[in-house]
Write an enzyme that holds these catalytic residues in place. Structure first.
Site, short mmCIF file in Angstrom:
data_model
loop_
_atom_site.label_atom_id
_atom_site.label_comp_id
_atom_site.label_asym_id
_atom_site.label_seq_id
_atom_site.Cartn_x
_atom_site.Cartn_y
_atom_site.Cartn_z
N ARG A 1 48.67 45.53 30.47
CA ARG A 1 48.73 44.87 30.31
C ARG A 1 50.37 44.49 30.88
NH1 ARG A 1 46.06 41.78 26.48
NH2 ARG A 1 47.44 40.58 25.86
N LYS B 1 41.26 40.75 46.25
CA LYS B 1 41.09 41.55 46.07
C LYS B 1 42.46 42.92 47.10
CE LYS B 1 39.75 41.44 42.78
NZ LYS B 1 39.38 40.28 42.52
N GLU C 1 37.97 35.36 47.08
CA GLU C 1 37.89 36.38 46.14
C GLU C 1 38.50 37.69 46.79
OE1 GLU C 1 37.56 38.73 42.67
OE2 GLU C 1 37.68 36.88 43.17
N GLU D 1 45.92 41.89 45.88
CA GLU D 1 45.92 42.23 44.80
C GLU D 1 46.78 43.60 44.75
OE1 GLU D 1 43.71 40.05 40.85
OE2 GLU D 1 42.40 40.66 42.14
N LYS E 1 46.97 42.57 33.09
CA LYS E 1 45.58 41.71 33.72
C LYS E 1 45.71 40.93 32.58
CE LYS E 1 41.13 42.17 33.23
NZ LYS E 1 40.69 42.55 34.78
N TRP F 1 55.80 43.24 30.55
CA TRP F 1 55.69 42.61 31.53
C TRP F 1 56.90 41.47 31.92
CZ3 TRP F 1 54.65 37.65 33.36
CH2 TRP F 1 54.39 37.80 35.14
N HIS G 1 40.84 24.51 62.36
CA HIS G 1 42.03 23.46 61.80
C HIS G 1 43.46 24.01 61.67
CE1 HIS G 1 39.66 20.42 62.15
NE2 HIS G 1 38.67 21.37 62.02
N CYS H 1 52.78 41.12 27.75
CA CYS H 1 53.22 42.63 26.70
C CYS H 1 51.80 43.20 26.07
CB CYS H 1 54.38 42.04 26.26
SG CYS H 1 55.21 41.27 27.96
N ASN I 1 55.23 39.62 22.38
CA ASN I 1 54.14 38.85 24.47
C ASN I 1 53.97 37.18 24.26
OD1 ASN I 1 52.49 39.01 26.01
ND2 ASN I 1 50.86 38.57 25.07
N GLY I 2 54.26 36.78 25.22
CA GLY I 2 55.40 35.22 24.67
C GLY I 2 56.14 34.60 25.75
#
Length: 622
Positions: free
Chosen positions: A27, A497, A493, A500, A617, A74, A516, A2, A100-101
């Site tokens: 955020r 991307k 990576e 996301e 983020k 968030w 496999h 947040c 926030n938390g």
């Protein structure tokens, strides 16, 4: 997670808070709210959804007043809706809190408060905080806040206003970042990070855990839970406003992809002596405490026997590249660990072990927890971070900054390449200290490093090729990414991307592991992205064999190949060429087209690039 902002001053409070929330929206962006003390009363507007909805509410009836708080959320506890949006209030609507938390013991506190007659309206963990303050209020709001904080378990950054003390703003930190901005005219602004405050002031104080700030026009006081006054120094924020604007790009992510020509240069700047093949890392000149004695970090690193690197997400992928480099260049046994897992495992203080923690924001909750756990057992901990003044930057024994500038896009791009550059420099630095690479090889690698920014620029100039490929493949719902050796983390990576920002299911695998299990998934509806650059002849031939196996099963292959490789045109459905570089540096080039491919696929699918669903983020809670 947040975003929090608080302001006390005489400017237009709606503009100050909304501008700050716009800078913090990366955020969290599923709901938002504002509360202003106006004529001694708390007035609030909050809503599910983005800031545009909140701004529309304020345009109809703007607030006046000199004290206010704002929040962009968030969601953790409770669905994104108007009721669960912050601020949250006490029964009498006289105390407002943004948070926030996560309050881990909120259920127990909620039940106790309900037994005392308190009425709850939201599903949030946050709502217990104003009710606890109300329960303990006896005419002294600071004392009520201090009592409340002693009951909370978990992490929190808080901004609090109350009609009991309409000219004050209270700010609290415990595990969630908050920065106090001190303006020259006696005004104050507080926010979750510096991006929200730099157009008002560059003079800041970074709050530490357990600190409570009481703000009034023209004065402020910082105390702890025991009501002891704390004196803190101020620092200057060097962030450029241009870094947090789009600069003509449609999205921050694309801007940050294109900034990599500069950010890679900045990560190298002043750190290499080309002719001797030497690396100089000033951040490692700091004296640190080991189990034996005080010693300069660089000297301790040169004789360490074991490296542990801990990180999360994209930083973990960069750490995996670093593992290959440290073991190959410096001959150092290296383990890479998810911070979210390592924090709950037994941590053994093996002699001559050093830990590096990697985080773009420097505020990643799991990574900070690992840092603190390692320090408890006397393992020296060094940091690789981007944000100056962040928790990891302040709590590690020494470290290396990325100098990548602000990264606003939720999907990290330029931070990854800067992290890989720093890990490459660290590996070369230790190789020279430990005499595990000859001067000629170090010079060869450093020469190749110096060419990387221009080679990245060449790849970016071919963006139209990536757009064309994205148009061909944006309707597929599953992708497989394959890489070997130092490029296996790049496959991870690239897949991350795509997941996301386009919400396409994508998996990264070591190319040899395809047989496999994942090979069972391959058909014409499963595009396979293969990193097939010439790292060395043996690995390249193995990757070619993997491509042949995909072709035999009707799969569509998108290959990343080295310029001049004509063979790949006959093997792959699509070929994306990158310039030739030293084999261990190929991740820095190979990741660029994968970032662009993910970006353009997401654009074609109509996704919100900079604010992908369910993501934020900085992951500052578990």
């Amino acid at each position: 997670m947040c975003g929090i902002i608080g302001y006390i001053g005489k400017k237009n409070i709606n503009e100050v808070i909304m501008r700050g929330l716009e800078r913090l929206e990366y955020r969290g962006y599923d709901s938002c709210g504002i509360c202003v003390v106006q004529d001694g009363k708390l007035l609030t507007k909050k809503t599910e959804g983005r800031l545009q909805k909140l701004n529309a509410l304020l345009l109809n009836k703007p607030f006046t007043g000199n004290v206010g708080i704002g929040h962009t959320r968030w969601a953790t506890h409770g669905a994104p809706n108007d009721i669960n949006a912050h601020p949250q209030f006490d029964c009498a609507q006289k105390i407002a809190v943004v948070h926030n938390g996560i309050i881990e013991n909120y259920q127990t506190l909620r039940q106790w408060l309900m037994s005392r007659g308190h009425k709850f309206v939201s599903e949030t963990d946050t709502e217990v905080i104003p009710h606890l303050i109300e329960e303990h209020y006896d005419g002294d709001l600071l004392r009520a806040i201090q009592h409340t904080l002693k009951l909370l378990e978990g992490t929190y950054g808080l901004a609090i206003v109350s009609s009991y003390e309409p000219n004050k703003l209270y700010v609290v930190r415990n595990g969630s970042p908050l920065i106090l901005g001190i303006c020259s005219n006696g005004e104050f602004i507080v926010a979750s990070d510096a991006t929200a405050i730099i157009d008002l002031t560059r003079t800041v104080t970074y709050l530490a855990d357990g600190e409570i700030v009481v703000l009034e026009q023209g004065k402020h006081k910082i105390t702890n839970l025991a009501n002891e006054k704390i004196e803190k120094e101020t620092e200057e924020v060097l962030l450029d406003l241009a870094e947090i604007e789009k600069g003509g790009f449609p999205h921050f992510m694309l801007k940050e992809i294109f900034e990599q020509t500069e950010t890679i240069t900045d990560a190298l700047r002043g750190r290499i002596i080309l002719k001797q093949g030497l690396v100089r890392l000033g951040g490692l000149d700091t004296v640190i405490k080991t189990q034996e004695k005080e010693i300069k970090a660089s000297d301790f690193l040169s004789r360490t026997d074991r490296f542990i690197i801990s990180a999360c997400g994209t930083s973990w992928h960069a750490a995996l590249v670093g593992e290959y480099l440290l073991e190959s260049f410096a001959k150092l046994p290296t383990e890479v660990e998810y911070a979210s897992e390592l924090r709950y495992r037994t941590m053994l203080a093996v002699p001559n072990t050093v830990m590096f923690v990697i985080s773009q924001s420097g505020e990643t909750a799991d990574t900070i927890a690992v840092l603190r756990k390692a320090k408890e057992v006397k393992i020296p901990v060094l940091g690789i971070v981007n944000v100056v003044g962040s928790s990891i930057a302040r709590e590690t024994d020494a470290g290396i900054y990325l100098h990548a500038g602000s990264e606003i896009g939720v999907a990290s791009t330029k931070a990854f390449t800067s992290q890989v550059v720093v890990l490459t420099l660290l590996s070369l630095f230790l190789a020279e200290k430990r005499q595990t690479l000859s001067e000629s090889i170090r010079v060869e690698i450093i020469n190749a490093l110096e060419n990387i920014p221009q080679q990245v620029k060449e790849i970016l100039s071919r963006q139209d090729d990536l757009k064309r490929i994205a148009k061909e493949y944006h309707k597929y719902n599953n992708f497989l990414y394959l890489g070997r050796g130092v490029n296996f983390p790049v496959a991870l990576e690239g897949a991350l991307k795509l997941k996301e920002i386009s919400y396409i299911h994508a998996e990264g695998y070591p190319a040899a592991e395809m047989k496999h299990g994942p090979i069972a998934l391959i058909d014409k509806n499963m595009p396979v992205v293969v990193i097939a650059t010439d790292t060395d002849d043996l690995i390249y031939q193995k990757v070619v064999s993997n491509i042949e196996e995909v072709r035999a099963r009707g799969g569509n292959i998108i290959a990343i190949a080295t310029e001049g490789n004509q063979e790949m045109k006959n093997l792959a459905t699509e070929v994306i060429y990158v310039p030739k570089t030293h084999g261990y540096l190929t991740p820095l080039l190979n990741v660029i087209p994968l970032q662009l491919l993910a970006y353009h696929i997401a654009v074609l699918r109509g996704c919100d690039i900079d604010k992908p669903r369910h993501l934020a983020k900085s992951v500052t809670v578990e």
